[in-house]
Scaffold this motif. Structure first.
Motif, short mmCIF file in Angstrom:
data_model
loop_
_atom_site.label_atom_id
_atom_site.label_comp_id
_atom_site.label_asym_id
_atom_site.label_seq_id
_atom_site.Cartn_x
_atom_site.Cartn_y
_atom_site.Cartn_z
N ARG A 178 51.27 -98.05 45.89
CA ARG A 178 52.06 -97.27 44.91
C ARG A 178 51.90 -97.79 43.48
N HIS A 242 50.56 -88.87 53.20
CA HIS A 242 50.54 -90.14 52.49
C HIS A 242 50.64 -89.92 50.98
N SER A 244 51.89 -87.39 49.50
CA SER A 244 53.15 -86.74 49.13
C SER A 244 54.21 -87.75 48.71
N TYR A 245 54.25 -88.90 49.38
CA TYR A 245 55.27 -89.90 49.04
C TYR A 245 54.98 -90.54 47.69
N TYR A 246 53.70 -90.75 47.40
CA TYR A 246 53.31 -91.27 46.09
C TYR A 246 53.70 -90.29 45.00
N ASN A 249 57.50 -90.13 44.27
CA ASN A 249 58.01 -91.24 43.46
C ASN A 249 57.50 -91.22 42.03
N PHE A 315 56.69 -90.38 55.79
CA PHE A 315 56.32 -90.05 54.41
C PHE A 315 56.57 -88.57 54.13
N ALA A 318 60.35 -87.70 54.08
CA ALA A 318 60.97 -88.21 52.85
C ALA A 318 60.62 -87.32 51.66
N SER A 319 59.37 -86.87 51.61
CA SER A 319 58.93 -86.02 50.50
C SER A 319 59.60 -84.66 50.55
N ASP A 322 63.13 -85.20 49.37
CA ASP A 322 63.08 -85.41 47.93
C ASP A 322 62.82 -84.09 47.21
N ILE A 379 62.27 -95.52 53.61
CA ILE A 379 61.50 -94.42 53.03
C ILE A 379 62.31 -93.12 53.05
N ARG A 386 68.06 -90.14 48.74
CA ARG A 386 67.64 -88.81 49.18
C ARG A 386 68.70 -88.14 50.07
#
Length: 453
Positions: A178, A242, A244-246, A249, A315, A318-319, A322, A379, A386
């Motif tokens: 990240r 993968h 998507s989480y980056y 954030n 991931f 979480a996305s 979010d 996460i 979230r």
């Protein structure tokens, strides 16, 4: 020709890596040989001499570089290294040259790229610094670009496998840690760079093209054609989760607007309201993630791949949380009552799906180690970030929800299980520095009065 060139390149990487790894062993052995405590120990002599026999009345130093280079320690290291490399090459060959694999010439270069990728990832994680600021990384990335260009000679331009390998060799290590590449010039300019607990770098101009690039990779992997059967059956979708989480954030910094004060979750909603172009990009990408989760739920092959990779499912979940949490915040800042929106129901549907995934037996979440489960819970926002709209939906919108989320469980634990304190505890604890929930209460009163009329 491709097979010969790729094998020679692989040998080159192997030899250079061997020299880099063995040099510290030789130097350490040579230095310690001058320490009396070590040079009198038979085990040390056995390691750093070919024979552990003592020489009486020696006229030359007992230890020297030439003896250490030929020592048992180096011989043992060489055998282990060659064995490991051979197993790696054979395993990769069996994996890439199967009947369901397309473009075998390109896969020959992929073996070389994978070896450099492991070296790059090791340096990235071991150093714990942004290695995009030094010459070593530039050389490794230049080599990976060279490998990709060789692979592209055998993969058609309209095949999304190109994007798969671009993600693998250029962006996976960045996304895993990240980090955002920030140059020395960025540090010395008006832009600030720092790491937070979320791994966010603020106001880096080099973030914007990176964000554009990895979004294009995600779209190509989801919508593009792919001839390779094994990749096409599900593995092509793992990078999207993968990435998507980056993105989740870092969307907070994906704008030239000055970042307002407040926690990242509230700030993101404000920025979306102020920058409509940013909101359009965020909405488009969230819809892509919705389509991916639908594919996982309906396609058994894709579902099987994600069950084998539960962290990627975390991931993605979480996305999604979010995404909808941010969209609903944007609606509130736009003076739209959120409780009756379809996005509110979608958020709650995913929240229940996540809750079932973590709580029920037999899910891929249960296959994670204890450490992995702890990471997945973090996460997914077990600390509250979230979870905010869940609390809003349950205690302000008064939508019937028949289970407790992780934030409520902690609230019940801290209040000794007193449910009469749960609402006050959850709202005050979660929204003390987050989200203007008073505004939603006011909107609710206005909305209720409008319905009565």
């Amino acid at each position: 020709m491709a097979y010969i060139e790729s094998f020679l390149l692989f040998l080159l990487v192997v030899i250079i890596t061997f020299l880099v790894l063995v040099t510290p062993i030789v130097i350490i052995g040579w230095i310690l040989s001058y320490v009396e405590f070590f040079n009198k120990r038979k085990f040390f002599q056995f390691l750093f001499l070919k024979k552990s026999k003592l020489i009486k009345d020696q006229t030359e130093p007992y230890f020297n570089i030439s003896k250490i280079v030929k020592s048992n320690a180096i011989v043992f290291f060489t055998i282990v290294y060659i064995t490991t490399v051979s197993v790696f090459y054979v395993k990769q060959s069996f994996n890439y040259y199967g009947k369901d694999r397309a473009y075998p010439q390109a896969k020959a270069y992929a073996i070389v790229g994978n070896s450099v990728f492991f070296i790059h990832s090791f340096l990235f994680s071991f150093s714990r610094i942004n290695i995009h600021e030094n010459n070593l990384d530039n050389k490794l990335m230049a080599f990976q670009d060279f490998i990709l260009n060789r692979m592209y000679q055998y993969i058609p331009k309209d095949d999304a496998e190109r994007e798969y390998w671009k993600y693998k060799f250029k962006y996976q290590s960045i996304i895993t840690q990240r980090y955002v590449p920030v140059s020395k010039e960025d540090r010395e300019s008006k832009y600030r760079f720092f790491r937070t607990e979320m791994g966010i770098a603020e106001y880096s101009p080099r973030l914007y093209p990176l964000m554009d690039e990895i979004q294009q990779i995600s779209k190509a992997l989801f919508y593009g054609n792919m001839k390779d059967i094994e990749l096409n059956q599900g593995k092509r979708y793992l990078p999207i989760a993968h990435i998507s989480y980056y993105l989740a954030n870092n969307f907070i910094n994906y704008t030239t607007l000055k970042r307002p004060e407040g926690d990242p979750y509230t700030v993101k909603g404000k920025l979306m309201f102020q920058d409509k172009t940013l909101y359009a990009k965020y909405l488009e990408y969230t819809n892509l993630l919705v389509a991916l989760q639908e594919k996982i739920d309906t396609n058994s092959a894709v579902k099987k791949v994600f069950e084998k990779n539960p962290m990627h499912q975390a991931f993605l979940f979480a996305s999604l949380l979010d995404g909808f949490d941010t969209i609903l915040r944007y609606k509130v800042f736009s003076n739209i009552y959120p409780c009756n929106l379809k996005e509110a129901q979608q958020f709650l549907d995913y929240h229940r799906q996540i809750n079932d995934w973590m709580e029920n037996k037999g899910t891929s979440f249960q296959t994670l180690s204890r450490r992995g489960q702890k990471a997945a819970k973090f996460i997914l926002g077990a600390s509250g970030g979230r979870q905010s709209f869940f609390i809003i939906a349950k205690y302000i919108c008064e939508i019937p929800i028949d289970y407790y989320n992780s934030w409520e469980k902690q609230a019940l634990k801290d209040s000794n299980g007193r449910k009469d304190l749960l609402k006050r505890y959850a709202i005050s604890g979660l929204f003390k520095d987050r989200f203007e929930y008073e505004k939603i209460i006011l909107m609710k009163e206005t909305h209720t009065k409008g319905e009565e009329k």
